[in-house]
Design a protein around this motif. Structure first.
Motif, PDB file in Angstrom:
ATOM      1  N   UNK A   1      27.216  66.438  23.448  1.00 39.23           N
ATOM      2  CA  UNK A   1      26.289  65.925  22.451  1.00 39.23           C
ATOM      3  C   UNK A   1      26.762  64.574  21.945  1.00 39.23           C
ATOM      4  N   UNK A   2      25.810  63.733  21.587  1.00 35.81           N
ATOM      5  CA  UNK A   2      26.104  62.452  20.950  1.00 35.81           C
ATOM      6  C   UNK A   2      25.395  62.400  19.593  1.00 35.81           C
ATOM      7  N   UNK A   3      26.024  61.709  18.665  1.00 34.09           N
ATOM      8  CA  UNK A   3      25.466  61.575  17.322  1.00 34.09           C
ATOM      9  C   UNK A   3      25.347  60.090  16.976  1.00 34.09           C
ATOM     10  N   UNK A   4      24.144  59.703  16.585  1.00 33.69           N
ATOM     11  CA  UNK A   4      23.852  58.308  16.260  1.00 33.69           C
ATOM     12  C   UNK A   4      23.291  58.262  14.844  1.00 33.69           C
ATOM     13  N   UNK A   5      23.728  57.313  14.060  1.00 35.06           N
ATOM     14  CA  UNK A   5      23.287  57.189  12.672  1.00 35.06           C
ATOM     15  C   UNK A   5      22.634  55.824  12.452  1.00 35.06           C
ATOM     16  N   UNK A   6      21.490  55.849  11.775  1.00 36.41           N
ATOM     17  CA  UNK A   6      20.800  54.625  11.369  1.00 36.41           C
ATOM     18  C   UNK A   6      20.760  54.569   9.846  1.00 36.41           C
ATOM     19  N   UNK A   7      20.668  53.370   9.323  1.00 37.17           N
ATOM     20  CA  UNK A   7      20.664  53.164   7.877  1.00 37.17           C
ATOM     21  C   UNK A   7      19.378  52.491   7.403  1.00 37.17           C
TER      22      UNK A   7
ATOM     23  N   UNK B   1      21.469  65.864  22.954  1.00 39.09           N
ATOM     24  CA  UNK B   1      22.246  66.183  24.138  1.00 39.09           C
ATOM     25  C   UNK B   1      22.619  64.863  24.811  1.00 39.09           C
ATOM     26  N   UNK B   2      23.867  64.761  25.233  1.00 41.06           N
ATOM     27  CA  UNK B   2      24.360  63.502  25.794  1.00 41.06           C
ATOM     28  C   UNK B   2      23.513  63.032  26.965  1.00 41.06           C
ATOM     29  N   UNK B   3      23.020  63.976  27.752  1.00 45.17           N
ATOM     30  CA  UNK B   3      22.221  63.623  28.926  1.00 45.17           C
ATOM     31  C   UNK B   3      20.897  62.986  28.561  1.00 45.17           C
ATOM     32  N   UNK B   4      20.455  63.183  27.303  1.00 41.35           N
ATOM     33  CA  UNK B   4      19.174  62.623  26.872  1.00 41.35           C
ATOM     34  C   UNK B   4      19.302  61.212  26.302  1.00 41.35           C
ATOM     35  N   UNK B   5      20.524  60.741  26.117  1.00 37.29           N
ATOM     36  CA  UNK B   5      20.744  59.397  25.556  1.00 37.29           C
ATOM     37  C   UNK B   5      21.054  58.423  26.693  1.00 37.29           C
ATOM     38  N   UNK B   6      20.110  57.608  27.027  1.00 38.76           N
ATOM     39  CA  UNK B   6      20.301  56.614  28.093  1.00 38.76           C
ATOM     40  C   UNK B   6      20.836  55.305  27.529  1.00 38.76           C
ATOM     41  N   UNK B   7      20.318  54.924  26.350  1.00 36.42           N
ATOM     42  CA  UNK B   7      20.798  53.730  25.671  1.00 36.42           C
ATOM     43  C   UNK B   7      20.559  53.896  24.179  1.00 36.42           C
ATOM     44  N   UNK B   8      21.286  53.151  23.376  1.00 38.97           N
ATOM     45  CA  UNK B   8      21.177  53.252  21.924  1.00 38.97           C
ATOM     46  C   UNK B   8      20.449  52.029  21.393  1.00 38.97           C
TER      47      UNK B   8
ATOM     48  N   UNK C   1      32.212  63.091  14.633  1.00 38.64           N
ATOM     49  CA  UNK C   1      32.189  61.773  15.270  1.00 38.64           C
ATOM     50  C   UNK C   1      30.765  61.285  15.511  1.00 38.64           C
ATOM     51  N   UNK C   2      30.538  60.035  15.215  1.00 35.97           N
ATOM     52  CA  UNK C   2      29.229  59.397  15.378  1.00 35.97           C
ATOM     53  C   UNK C   2      29.335  58.271  16.412  1.00 35.97           C
ATOM     54  N   UNK C   3      28.587  57.236  16.248  1.00 35.22           N
ATOM     55  CA  UNK C   3      28.656  56.022  17.080  1.00 35.22           C
ATOM     56  C   UNK C   3      28.326  56.290  18.552  1.00 35.22           C
ATOM     57  N   UNK C   4      27.605  57.379  18.836  1.00 34.62           N
ATOM     58  CA  UNK C   4      27.199  57.649  20.206  1.00 34.62           C
ATOM     59  C   UNK C   4      28.316  58.112  21.128  1.00 34.62           C
ATOM     60  N   UNK C   5      29.430  58.557  20.548  1.00 41.49           N
ATOM     61  CA  UNK C   5      30.561  59.049  21.342  1.00 41.49           C
ATOM     62  C   UNK C   5      30.293  60.498  21.741  1.00 41.49           C
ATOM     63  N   UNK C   6      30.330  60.791  23.036  1.00 45.18           N
ATOM     64  CA  UNK C   6      30.032  62.140  23.510  1.00 45.18           C
ATOM     65  C   UNK C   6      31.155  63.104  23.161  1.00 45.18           C
ATOM     66  N   UNK C   7      30.776  64.346  22.894  1.00 45.84           N
ATOM     67  CA  UNK C   7      31.746  65.397  22.606  1.00 45.84           C
ATOM     68  C   UNK C   7      31.084  66.741  22.709  1.00 45.84           C
ATOM     69  N   UNK C   8      31.857  67.836  22.622  1.00 48.06           N
ATOM     70  CA  UNK C   8      31.281  69.180  22.699  1.00 48.06           C
ATOM     71  C   UNK C   8      30.251  69.415  21.598  1.00 48.06           C
ATOM     72  N   UNK C   9      29.262  70.223  21.913  1.00 45.07           N
ATOM     73  CA  UNK C   9      28.187  70.535  20.967  1.00 45.07           C
ATOM     74  C   UNK C   9      28.703  70.930  19.587  1.00 45.07           C
ATOM     75  N   UNK C  10      29.787  71.727  19.549  1.00 45.21           N
ATOM     76  CA  UNK C  10      30.265  72.243  18.266  1.00 45.21           C
ATOM     77  C   UNK C  10      31.032  71.187  17.462  1.00 45.21           C
ATOM     78  N   UNK C  11      31.339  70.038  18.092  1.00 45.24           N
ATOM     79  CA  UNK C  11      31.980  68.943  17.370  1.00 45.24           C
ATOM     80  C   UNK C  11      30.987  67.861  16.965  1.00 45.24           C
TER      81      UNK C  11
END
Length: 447
Positions: free
Chosen positions: A208-214, A254-261, A288-298
């Protein structure tokens, strides 16, 4: 009335489930409080059985009792004036069924203790709450949830459960065999007995990847609320109700769904560093944010698994309305910004898929949730809540079972379609009312 007396007597405030002292029998202890410290429990009698047989014996000998999990409730749902039973010793993983894609665990295990085991074995849960430090049974009993317009609350993945009822009997129910009774028993408010084990449906593990907008203008939500809340696997909006602005948009995909930010999102700008939901606070304990991939539970929770939160000087409220009323509900609360903002840390807006659990606020309808994290200003918050409840009244809001609300019991009861059936089930499994307390009596039976 001083503050301490108020917190011990209020019917709508004082809270939840407690970090248990690991005793195998009843012990005399100093006063215990919930996680936030806004409640001192009303009894010193805490039992911590280590086996189901000990649990049965305890339930048979007491007249009144309530179950305790991890003390993250903010109202009196788990309080008792006589006895409490902790599930702290029921904390093991029982079995992983790779044919049925399910896991069976004891009721007191915390999500943070379960997730790595699942990931190591190739599995993931469908959803997680923002905090991973809550017990599985406590979360399911109160319909606690994460976010995601296609994701149900944590209870919606339960496929079987075992509990010891008010007669001291072991009861096993499953989705496959027990239909309506099973569905009624999952979100049980602790009113049927003490849950000892739960079986959860699983899915294959994923990154999973997490991206934050302001700074998303609220106006962008008028026409695109559904599109915005559907952009990721899980989406959260944070606002302090100032300047008609969404301060942060957290998108978990899901990381596979993020092609570009993309650098912008409906007028919001990409964050350039990890953020806390309350921007002024340090994000060190956030996932962790910033589009860094990691396990779903993290990524799925807002806060790290390895970080156990200290007592939070806060109060929490949450209200659910049908998703089709999301923007209207948002604007109704926004009109109260001058009343709400002075006492607020942050509000989180989330979407949760509908379910088939009658005591769940999401029963048969996808909902939007407005979650308020308040400063610990008890009297002021209790004065503000009726304004919020009234503003949302056209949409028949339901409160989170474990958080603070002031809805009249008759109004709440009128919004629970199958309340009579749940009361019948209570009578079946707890004919003497051992598991009824002030919260249950007021909110399910009060005038």
């Amino acid at each position: 009335m001083n503050k301490r007396t108020f917190l011990k007597t209020s019917s709508v405030l004082a809270a939840g489930v407690a970090f248990p002292q690991l005793f195998s029998c009843k012990e005399k202890m100093p006063p215990r409080t919930n996680w936030a410290g806004n409640l001192t429990y009303s009894t010193d009698n805490l039992y911590t059985p280590k086996t189901v047989a000990e649990l049965q014996e305890t339930i048979k000998k007491v007249k009144k009792v309530r179950g305790l999990g991890t003390k993250h409730c903010f109202n009196k749902i788990a309080d008792s004036t006589e006895n409490q039973i902790s599930t702290a010793e029921f904390n093991k993983i029982i079995s992983l069924d790779k044919d049925k894609n399910t896991v069976t665990v004891e009721s007191g295990i915390k999500y943070g203790e379960l997730c790595k085991y699942l990931d190591d074995n190739g599995y993931a849960l469908f959803n997680l709450a923002s905090l991973p430090h809550i017990s599985v049974a406590g979360a399911c009993a109160t319909a606690t949830h994460g976010s995601g317009i296609k994701n149900g609350n944590l209870a919606s993945t339960v496929v079987a459960l075992e509990f010891v009822n008010g007669k001291g009997e072991i009861v096993n129910l499953s989705k496959e065999k027990d239909g309506d009774e099973f569905g009624m028993a999952v979100v049980n408010l602790g009113a049927l007995g003490i849950v000892t084990k739960i079986t959860l449906a699983l899915q294959p593990t994923f990154q999973m990847k997490q991206i934050v907008y302001q700074n998303l203008p609220m106006a962008a939500l008028e026409k695109d609320f559904e599109a915005i809340m559907s952009i990721g696997y899980s989406v959260s909006l944070f606002t302090d109700w100032k300047n008609k602005n969404i301060s942060e948009v957290w998108i978990k995909s899901k990381a596979e769904d993020i092609k570009e930010i993309a650098p912008e999102f409906y007028g919001a700008k990409i964050a350039t560093k990890n953020l806390h939901p309350i921007e002024a606070l340090d994000a060190i304990n956030c996932t962790e944010q910033m589009g860094v991939a990691g396990p779903w539970y993290e990524r799925m929770p807002h806060f790290k698994m390895g970080f156990t939160p200290s007592s939070g000087k806060e109060l929490q409220s949450e209200f659910f309305i049908p998703f089709e009323n999301a923007y209207a509900g948002l604007m109704a609360i926004e009109q109260l910004n001058e009343k709400v903002s002075p006492h607020l840390f942050i509000t989180e807006v989330r979407a949760i898929a509908g379910d088939e659990l009658p005591m769940s606020p999401m029963y048969k309808k996808t909902c939007v949730a407005f979650h308020f994290t308040w400063k610990q200003e008890t009297e002021e918050v209790l004065k503000v809540l009726p304004f919020i409840e009234e503003a949302l009244a056209p949409f028949n809001p339901r409160p989170h079972w474990g958080k603070i609300f002031t809805l009249k019991p008759s109004v709440l009861q009128s919004r629970i379609e199958k309340l009579a059936d749940f009361k019948t089930l209570m009578t079946k499994h707890d004919p003497e009312g051992k598991f009824r307390n002030e919260f249950i009596d007021l909110n399910l039976f009060g005038a």
